[in-house]
Each structure stands twice: as C-alpha cells, then as structure tokens.
Design a protein around this motif. Structure first.
Motif, PDB file in Angstrom:
ATOM      1  N   ILE A  78       0.868  -1.178   0.000  1.00 13.98           N
ATOM      2  CA  ILE A  78       0.000   0.000   0.000  1.00 13.98           C
ATOM      3  C   ILE A  78       0.904   1.228   0.000  1.00 13.98           C
ATOM      4  O   ILE A  78       1.636   1.474   0.962  1.00 13.98           O
ATOM      5  CB  ILE A  78      -0.923   0.026   1.230  1.00 13.98           C
ATOM      6  N   VAL A  79       0.876   1.978  -1.083  1.00 13.28           N
ATOM      7  CA  VAL A  79       1.683   3.197  -1.179  1.00 13.28           C
ATOM      8  C   VAL A  79       0.991   4.313  -0.399  1.00 13.28           C
ATOM      9  O   VAL A  79      -0.212   4.533  -0.530  1.00 13.28           O
ATOM     10  CB  VAL A  79       1.865   3.614  -2.654  1.00 13.28           C
ATOM     11  N   ILE A  80       1.756   4.988   0.451  1.00 12.64           N
ATOM     12  CA  ILE A  80       1.261   6.157   1.190  1.00 12.64           C
ATOM     13  C   ILE A  80       2.182   7.310   0.835  1.00 12.64           C
ATOM     14  O   ILE A  80       3.354   7.306   1.216  1.00 12.64           O
ATOM     15  CB  ILE A  80       1.261   5.910   2.708  1.00 12.64           C
ATOM     16  N   SER A  81       1.660   8.291   0.108  1.00  5.44           N
ATOM     17  CA  SER A  81       2.551   9.310  -0.437  1.00  5.44           C
ATOM     18  C   SER A  81       1.873  10.664  -0.552  1.00  5.44           C
ATOM     19  O   SER A  81       0.650  10.755  -0.684  1.00  5.44           O
ATOM     20  CB  SER A  81       3.058   8.870  -1.813  1.00  5.44           C
ATOM     21  N   ALA A  82       2.686  11.709  -0.497  1.00  2.00           N
ATOM     22  CA  ALA A  82       2.194  13.064  -0.738  1.00  2.00           C
ATOM     23  C   ALA A  82       2.053  13.344  -2.217  1.00  2.00           C
ATOM     24  O   ALA A  82       1.485  14.356  -2.619  1.00  2.00           O
ATOM     25  CB  ALA A  82       3.139  14.091  -0.101  1.00  2.00           C
ATOM     26  N   HIS A  83       2.550  12.427  -3.055  1.00  2.00           N
ATOM     27  CA  HIS A  83       2.456  12.579  -4.505  1.00  2.00           C
ATOM     28  C   HIS A  83       1.030  12.237  -4.931  1.00  2.00           C
ATOM     29  O   HIS A  83       0.643  11.072  -4.950  1.00  2.00           O
ATOM     30  CB  HIS A  83       3.430  11.637  -5.221  1.00  2.00           C
ATOM     31  N   SER A  84       0.249  13.243  -5.271  1.00  2.00           N
ATOM     32  CA  SER A  84      -1.155  13.009  -5.615  1.00  2.00           C
ATOM     33  C   SER A  84      -1.397  12.976  -7.121  1.00  2.00           C
ATOM     34  O   SER A  84      -2.507  12.725  -7.565  1.00  2.00           O
ATOM     35  CB  SER A  84      -2.044  14.096  -4.986  1.00  2.00           C
ATOM     36  N   GLU A  85      -0.330  13.243  -7.925  1.00  2.00           N
ATOM     37  CA  GLU A  85      -0.505  13.257  -9.363  1.00  2.00           C
ATOM     38  C   GLU A  85      -0.876  11.863  -9.868  1.00  2.00           C
ATOM     39  O   GLU A  85      -0.378  10.858  -9.393  1.00  2.00           O
ATOM     40  CB  GLU A  85       0.777  13.722 -10.065  1.00  2.00           C
ATOM     41  N   GLU A  86      -1.776  11.828 -10.856  1.00  2.00           N
ATOM     42  CA  GLU A  86      -2.261  10.559 -11.386  1.00  2.00           C
ATOM     43  C   GLU A  86      -1.122   9.723 -11.952  1.00  2.00           C
ATOM     44  O   GLU A  86      -1.115   8.496 -11.840  1.00  2.00           O
ATOM     45  CB  GLU A  86      -3.316  10.822 -12.464  1.00  2.00           C
ATOM     46  N   GLU A  87      -0.096  10.386 -12.550  1.00  2.78           N
ATOM     47  CA  GLU A  87       1.016   9.652 -13.148  1.00  2.78           C
ATOM     48  C   GLU A  87       1.774   8.851 -12.092  1.00  2.78           C
ATOM     49  O   GLU A  87       2.204   7.718 -12.336  1.00  2.78           O
ATOM     50  CB  GLU A  87       1.978  10.620 -13.853  1.00  2.78           C
ATOM     51  N   ASP A  88       1.960   9.447 -10.898  1.00  7.35           N
ATOM     52  CA  ASP A  88       2.663   8.739  -9.824  1.00  7.35           C
ATOM     53  C   ASP A  88       1.865   7.531  -9.371  1.00  7.35           C
ATOM     54  O   ASP A  88       2.420   6.453  -9.130  1.00  7.35           O
ATOM     55  CB  ASP A  88       2.893   9.681  -8.635  1.00  7.35           C
TER      56      ASP A  88
END
Length: 231
Positions: A78-88
């Motif tokens: 489960i990725v938990i990230s501040a990167h909200s861009e769809e590409e990420d």
C-alpha cells in the motif's frame, strides 16, 4: 492478539509515529524503516504480510522498492505518499503496488486498506491451494473446464472475456491498470489503445452485472483501471 506483521517505510518522523502508533493500538506486529535500502533489508528478515510504503524516500525511490519486492514475491504493498498526481499513482500500480493512499490520510482509512490487502492476500493463497476452481459469491470459475458459472448457470464468454475474467479474479480486490491489462491480454497493441479493453470490459459486465450502473463484480477506477470486488 494479531500476529500479522506490517512493514512501514516512511522517512517523515511524525507520519511514521502516527502509522506505527496506530498499528500498535490495533495489535499489529510492525517494523519501521526510514530508507528504501533499510526497508529491503528488513523485508527479507521480517517477512511482512503487508508493506506501507512512502514513495519519497531519502535514498532510493519508492518505485524501486516496489520493483525489488515484486521480483521475489507478491506481498501486498500500500503506497502512502504526498504525490497526488495521477502519473505517480499509475506508475506505482503498474510496477505492482496494490493500493494508494494520499497524504494527509485518515488512520481509519489506512486500517481499512490494510484489511482489504489482507483479504486479497488470503484469496490469492486460497486460489493457489485450490487451482482447480475459484468461487466469489454467486460466481464460480472452473479452470480445468475453462468455464465460468453465475448462479450455477454457465456464462457464454468469448475467449478474450474469459481470459480477462480469470486475470481479474486472480487479482481480486487489486487495481489492475489499463496498461497492465493491455500488456497481458494484447501484447501486439499499443498500451494507450484501450478500445479493445473497453469492449472486453463491457462484454464481461453484461455477463456478470445485473444492470450497467450497478457494479457487482467489476469496479471502475476512472483514469487508472479496474478491480474485481470480493463478496
């Protein structure tokens, strides 16, 4: 008390404390790594059932951690990230992540995602132990007979729709991206040409769903892909 092991990979101290305190309060056994390289070392020794992974690590990228874990097994990530861009999000899912949470997140949502990942892990384990068939609610797939049944009635599926059904079923509760499905089912077509995939999904929905607007088995993740619902 739960003996389920979870590896948290997070370099932000406050977020890491929030995650680990939540895991402890809910009786999970956990390890906390603050770098990608440490996470990979801990992973091989700790053998977690679920990995909570931040993408923005100080040494190696979280995507590289996903690649190295996927090279040896299918532990839910489960990725938990501040990167909200769809590409990420799509990149992480394409490389094998099972789910994606964007910071800031609710700890209750995180716990729910963990429970879903554990259920999917059990489904995969059960499927491996019983490779002759798959049962999910009213749906049954007879792999030896290459036939699917809904409410004990055989489904009239094309070869492509049957392959798509088996692929979704084998990854129950996991989001499969458009690119991944195209790469597996249509190796000779460009990954961005999803016309064939949309047609196949529509045909499979018609066979499985009571109405077009009431998904019972196939969940659409707009701009990303599809997942199979566990019953």
């Amino acid at each position: 008390m739960s003996k389920i092991r979870i590896l948290a990979v997070e370099d932000d101290h406050e977020v890491g404390r929030l995650i680990t305190m939540t895991l402890k309060a809910n009786h999970y056994v956990y390890e906390w790594s603050k770098t990608g390289n440490d996470a990979l070392s801990v992973f091989s020794l700790f053998q977690p059932e679920v990995i909570l992974l931040d993408l923005g690590l100080p040494d190696i990228d979280g995507i590289e951690v996903i690649k190295q874990v996927r090279a040896i097994n299918q532990t839910p990530i489960i990725v938990i990230s501040a990167h909200s861009e769809e590409e990420d999000k799509i990149s992480a899912l394409d490389e094998g992540a099972d789910d994606y949470l964007v910071k800031p997140f609710s700890v209750n949502e995180m716990l729910a995602r963990i429970r879903v990942a554990l259920r999917r892990r059990q489904v995969v384990a059960d499927s491996a132990a019983q490779q002759r068939s798959y049962v999910n609610g009213a749906l049954k797939i007879d792999f030896l007979g290459r036939t699917a049944y809904l409410n004990a009635k055989p489904l009239a599926l094309t070869e492509t729709n049957y392959k798509l059904l088996c692929l979704l079923a084998a990854n129950t509760a996991k989001v499969l991206t458009h690119g991944y499905l195209m790469r597996v089912l249509w190796q000779d077509k460009p990954l961005d040409d999803t016309t064939s995939l949309r047609v196949a999904i529509a045909g499979l929905r018609k066979a499985l769903e009571p109405t077009a607007n009431s998904p019972k088995y196939i969940q659409t993740h707009i701009g990303v892909g599809y997942s199979f619902i566990q019953h």
